[in-house]
Design a protein around this motif. Structure first.
Motif, PDB file in Angstrom:
ATOM      1  N   ASN A   8       0.829  -1.209   0.000  1.00  0.00           N
ATOM      2  CA  ASN A   8       0.000   0.000   0.000  1.00  0.00           C
ATOM      3  C   ASN A   8       0.862   1.257   0.000  1.00  0.00           C
ATOM      4  O   ASN A   8       0.581   2.223  -0.718  1.00  0.00           O
ATOM      5  CB  ASN A   8      -0.922  -0.003   1.226  1.00  0.00           C
ATOM      6  CG  ASN A   8      -2.020   1.050   1.118  1.00  0.00           C
ATOM      7  OD1 ASN A   8      -2.179   1.713   0.106  1.00  0.00           O
ATOM      8  ND2 ASN A   8      -2.794   1.188   2.182  1.00  0.00           N
ATOM      9  N   LEU A   9       1.917   1.257   0.813  1.00  0.00           N
ATOM     10  CA  LEU A   9       2.830   2.405   0.831  1.00  0.00           C
ATOM     11  C   LEU A   9       3.422   2.647  -0.558  1.00  0.00           C
ATOM     12  O   LEU A   9       3.440   3.778  -1.061  1.00  0.00           O
ATOM     13  CB  LEU A   9       3.956   2.170   1.841  1.00  0.00           C
ATOM     14  CG  LEU A   9       3.621   2.362   3.317  1.00  0.00           C
ATOM     15  CD1 LEU A   9       4.775   1.899   4.186  1.00  0.00           C
ATOM     16  CD2 LEU A   9       3.291   3.823   3.607  1.00  0.00           C
ATOM     17  N   THR A  10       3.886   1.567  -1.170  1.00  0.00           N
ATOM     18  CA  THR A  10       4.497   1.680  -2.497  1.00  0.00           C
ATOM     19  C   THR A  10       3.490   2.154  -3.540  1.00  0.00           C
ATOM     20  O   THR A  10       3.762   3.083  -4.323  1.00  0.00           O
ATOM     21  CB  THR A  10       5.074   0.317  -2.942  1.00  0.00           C
ATOM     22  OG1 THR A  10       6.040  -0.117  -1.982  1.00  0.00           O
ATOM     23  CG2 THR A  10       5.732   0.430  -4.310  1.00  0.00           C
ATOM     24  N   ALA A  11       2.306   1.524  -3.549  1.00  0.00           N
ATOM     25  CA  ALA A  11       1.293   1.846  -4.549  1.00  0.00           C
ATOM     26  C   ALA A  11       0.767   3.270  -4.396  1.00  0.00           C
ATOM     27  O   ALA A  11       0.566   3.981  -5.393  1.00  0.00           O
ATOM     28  CB  ALA A  11       0.137   0.849  -4.446  1.00  0.00           C
ATOM     29  N   SER A  12       0.542   3.712  -3.157  1.00  0.00           N
ATOM     30  CA  SER A  12      -0.011   5.051  -2.934  1.00  0.00           C
ATOM     31  C   SER A  12       1.001   6.146  -3.254  1.00  0.00           C
ATOM     32  O   SER A  12       0.645   7.189  -3.825  1.00  0.00           O
ATOM     33  CB  SER A  12      -0.519   5.190  -1.497  1.00  0.00           C
ATOM     34  OG  SER A  12       0.476   4.851  -0.561  1.00  0.00           O
ATOM     35  N   PRO A 214       0.135  19.072  -0.870  1.00  0.00           N
ATOM     36  CA  PRO A 214      -0.760  18.404  -1.823  1.00  0.00           C
ATOM     37  C   PRO A 214      -0.336  16.969  -2.118  1.00  0.00           C
ATOM     38  O   PRO A 214      -1.193  16.078  -2.267  1.00  0.00           O
ATOM     39  CB  PRO A 214      -0.657  19.283  -3.078  1.00  0.00           C
ATOM     40  CG  PRO A 214      -0.300  20.621  -2.558  1.00  0.00           C
ATOM     41  CD  PRO A 214       0.629  20.353  -1.408  1.00  0.00           C
ATOM     42  N   TYR A 215       0.968  16.740  -2.183  1.00  0.00           N
ATOM     43  CA  TYR A 215       1.471  15.383  -2.423  1.00  0.00           C
ATOM     44  C   TYR A 215       1.117  14.479  -1.246  1.00  0.00           C
ATOM     45  O   TYR A 215       0.677  13.333  -1.434  1.00  0.00           O
ATOM     46  CB  TYR A 215       2.982  15.426  -2.637  1.00  0.00           C
ATOM     47  CG  TYR A 215       3.567  14.121  -3.119  1.00  0.00           C
ATOM     48  CD1 TYR A 215       3.759  13.894  -4.482  1.00  0.00           C
ATOM     49  CD2 TYR A 215       3.919  13.113  -2.227  1.00  0.00           C
ATOM     50  CE1 TYR A 215       4.294  12.699  -4.940  1.00  0.00           C
ATOM     51  CE2 TYR A 215       4.440  11.909  -2.667  1.00  0.00           C
ATOM     52  CZ  TYR A 215       4.631  11.706  -4.015  1.00  0.00           C
ATOM     53  OH  TYR A 215       5.157  10.511  -4.460  1.00  0.00           O
ATOM     54  N   LEU A 216       1.293  14.994  -0.022  1.00  0.00           N
ATOM     55  CA  LEU A 216       0.968  14.201   1.167  1.00  0.00           C
ATOM     56  C   LEU A 216      -0.525  13.903   1.234  1.00  0.00           C
ATOM     57  O   LEU A 216      -0.934  12.799   1.593  1.00  0.00           O
ATOM     58  CB  LEU A 216       1.408  14.947   2.429  1.00  0.00           C
ATOM     59  CG  LEU A 216       2.914  15.045   2.694  1.00  0.00           C
ATOM     60  CD1 LEU A 216       3.173  15.833   3.974  1.00  0.00           C
ATOM     61  CD2 LEU A 216       3.546  13.662   2.784  1.00  0.00           C
ATOM     62  N   TYR A 217      -1.347  14.902   0.904  1.00  0.00           N
ATOM     63  CA  TYR A 217      -2.796  14.686   0.888  1.00  0.00           C
ATOM     64  C   TYR A 217      -3.170  13.601  -0.120  1.00  0.00           C
ATOM     65  O   TYR A 217      -4.002  12.730   0.168  1.00  0.00           O
ATOM     66  CB  TYR A 217      -3.529  15.979   0.519  1.00  0.00           C
ATOM     67  CG  TYR A 217      -3.621  17.004   1.614  1.00  0.00           C
ATOM     68  CD1 TYR A 217      -3.741  16.638   2.953  1.00  0.00           C
ATOM     69  CD2 TYR A 217      -3.616  18.365   1.312  1.00  0.00           C
ATOM     70  CE1 TYR A 217      -3.825  17.594   3.954  1.00  0.00           C
ATOM     71  CE2 TYR A 217      -3.708  19.336   2.305  1.00  0.00           C
ATOM     72  CZ  TYR A 217      -3.815  18.948   3.615  1.00  0.00           C
ATOM     73  OH  TYR A 217      -3.909  19.896   4.598  1.00  0.00           O
ATOM     74  N   CYS A 218      -2.576  13.694  -1.299  1.00  0.00           N
ATOM     75  CA  CYS A 218      -2.869  12.725  -2.356  1.00  0.00           C
ATOM     76  C   CYS A 218      -2.433  11.327  -1.925  1.00  0.00           C
ATOM     77  O   CYS A 218      -3.186  10.352  -2.066  1.00  0.00           O
ATOM     78  CB  CYS A 218      -2.165  13.134  -3.647  1.00  0.00           C
ATOM     79  SG  CYS A 218      -2.584  12.110  -5.077  1.00  0.00           S
ATOM     80  N   TRP A 219      -1.221  11.251  -1.406  1.00  0.00           N
ATOM     81  CA  TRP A 219      -0.718   9.954  -0.926  1.00  0.00           C
ATOM     82  C   TRP A 219      -1.607   9.398   0.186  1.00  0.00           C
ATOM     83  O   TRP A 219      -2.003   8.224   0.160  1.00  0.00           O
ATOM     84  CB  TRP A 219       0.715  10.091  -0.409  1.00  0.00           C
ATOM     85  CG  TRP A 219       1.092   8.958   0.504  1.00  0.00           C
ATOM     86  CD1 TRP A 219       1.262   7.663   0.152  1.00  0.00           C
ATOM     87  CD2 TRP A 219       1.261   9.019   1.930  1.00  0.00           C
ATOM     88  NE1 TRP A 219       1.560   6.899   1.279  1.00  0.00           N
ATOM     89  CE2 TRP A 219       1.562   7.710   2.369  1.00  0.00           C
ATOM     90  CE3 TRP A 219       1.211  10.054   2.860  1.00  0.00           C
ATOM     91  CZ2 TRP A 219       1.798   7.412   3.707  1.00  0.00           C
ATOM     92  CZ3 TRP A 219       1.439   9.759   4.189  1.00  0.00           C
ATOM     93  CH2 TRP A 219       1.738   8.445   4.605  1.00  0.00           C
ATOM     94  N   GLY A 220      -1.920  10.241   1.173  1.00  0.00           N
ATOM     95  CA  GLY A 220      -2.726   9.792   2.302  1.00  0.00           C
ATOM     96  C   GLY A 220      -4.110   9.330   1.882  1.00  0.00           C
ATOM     97  O   GLY A 220      -4.621   8.328   2.389  1.00  0.00           O
ATOM     98  N   SER A 221      -4.713  10.040   0.943  1.00  0.00           N
ATOM     99  CA  SER A 221      -6.052   9.665   0.473  1.00  0.00           C
ATOM    100  C   SER A 221      -6.020   8.324  -0.255  1.00  0.00           C
ATOM    101  O   SER A 221      -6.888   7.468  -0.030  1.00  0.00           O
ATOM    102  CB  SER A 221      -6.605  10.754  -0.455  1.00  0.00           C
ATOM    103  OG  SER A 221      -6.731  11.979   0.224  1.00  0.00           O
ATOM    104  N   LYS A 222      -5.033   8.139  -1.102  1.00  0.00           N
ATOM    105  CA  LYS A 222      -4.933   6.865  -1.830  1.00  0.00           C
ATOM    106  C   LYS A 222      -4.584   5.732  -0.873  1.00  0.00           C
ATOM    107  O   LYS A 222      -5.079   4.607  -1.009  1.00  0.00           O
ATOM    108  CB  LYS A 222      -3.869   6.975  -2.929  1.00  0.00           C
ATOM    109  CG  LYS A 222      -3.836   5.765  -3.869  1.00  0.00           C
ATOM    110  CD  LYS A 222      -5.160   5.589  -4.590  1.00  0.00           C
ATOM    111  CE  LYS A 222      -5.108   4.429  -5.578  1.00  0.00           C
ATOM    112  NZ  LYS A 222      -6.427   4.213  -6.224  1.00  0.00           N
ATOM    113  N   TYR A 223      -3.746   6.023   0.103  1.00  0.00           N
ATOM    114  CA  TYR A 223      -3.355   5.036   1.109  1.00  0.00           C
ATOM    115  C   TYR A 223      -4.575   4.535   1.873  1.00  0.00           C
ATOM    116  O   TYR A 223      -4.758   3.330   2.077  1.00  0.00           O
ATOM    117  CB  TYR A 223      -2.344   5.694   2.057  1.00  0.00           C
ATOM    118  CG  TYR A 223      -1.783   4.825   3.155  1.00  0.00           C
ATOM    119  CD1 TYR A 223      -0.771   3.905   2.895  1.00  0.00           C
ATOM    120  CD2 TYR A 223      -2.237   4.954   4.466  1.00  0.00           C
ATOM    121  CE1 TYR A 223      -0.226   3.136   3.918  1.00  0.00           C
ATOM    122  CE2 TYR A 223      -1.696   4.192   5.492  1.00  0.00           C
ATOM    123  CZ  TYR A 223      -0.694   3.281   5.208  1.00  0.00           C
ATOM    124  OH  TYR A 223      -0.164   2.528   6.226  1.00  0.00           O
TER     125      TYR A 223
END
Length: 229
Positions: A8-12, A214-223
């Protein structure tokens, strides 16, 4: 069972790299919008899209604005009880401070019983305050556990779905309670560590954080979205 934590970490992170790294214009606009109060609800709405399974684009910003506002309302509703507890803690700290001030009154002007009472009251006040702080941490964590899947359920099924507690409970059970809790703690640790490092670097780090968010938000949402697939 949902995706593994490592996968999940890798994919997000890969998702964020492709969707934002591959569209610098969107990334920059989101960075600017995110620092403008109220307008930044659009940014939150964009990441509701990610929870829904869509790309973090700027299409239909009116809907993104409303979605972002609704996501904030859901988070606020879930945190009402922890907020009440932190108010009680604040009142407790003020009360203990007042009693402590009273306790430094010259002992010579007080009766023997009065000399004992401030010390006892102060000790009890500190114990109560400490207990409320521990209770706040526990309750806030428990409510946060349910708030995350509630927002995911809202993104996919509408506002009312955020309060379908049976569905939310089943979402967590499907993901696996232990894996979900570990995933959430890891998420908070990574998110918080990156922000802390940026804040510790004067000016340059603060500016960098504007574009990192924005990158962290995007990552966190996908995660989070991947946890509840």
């Amino acid at each position: 069972m949902s995706i593994g934590i490592g996968d999940n970490l890798t994919a997000s992170f890969q998702f964020s790299k492709e969707k934002l790294g591959g569209n610098i214009g969107t990334w920059l606009i989101l960075s600017i919008l995110n620092i403008i109060p109220i307008v930044n609800w659009i940014v939150y709405g964009v990441y509701v899209k990610v929870l829904r399974g869509d790309d973090p684009d700027l299409e239909n910003m009116g809907k993104s604005f409303v979605d972002g506002l609704l996501a904030l309302i859901i988070g606020l509703i879930y945190m009402i009880i922890p907020i009440i507890l932190i108010v009680l803690v604040s009142v407790g700290m003020f009360t203990v401070g007042s009693v402590t001030t009273t306790a430094v009154t010259p002992m010579s002007s007080m009766s023997p019983m009065s000399q004992v009472m401030p010390v006892v009251t102060t000790g009890a006040g500190f114990a109560l305050m400490f207990g409320l702080i521990i209770l706040f941490i526990i309750v806030a964590f428990l409510f946060a556990l349910f708030a995350k899947p509630a927002v995911v359920n809202f993104a996919r099924n509408g506002f009312g779905a955020a309060f379908r507690f049976g569905e939310i409970f089943r979402m967590i059970s499907k993901a696996g309670w232990l894996k979900y809790i570990v995933s959430l703690i890891l998420f908070w640790f990574i998110f918080g560590a990156i922000i802390l490092v940026c804040l510790m670097i004067p000016i340059l780090g603060w500016i960098l954080l504007i574009f990192i968010m924005p990158y962290l938000y995007c990552w966190g949402s996908k995660y989070l979205a991947n946890l509840f697939e």
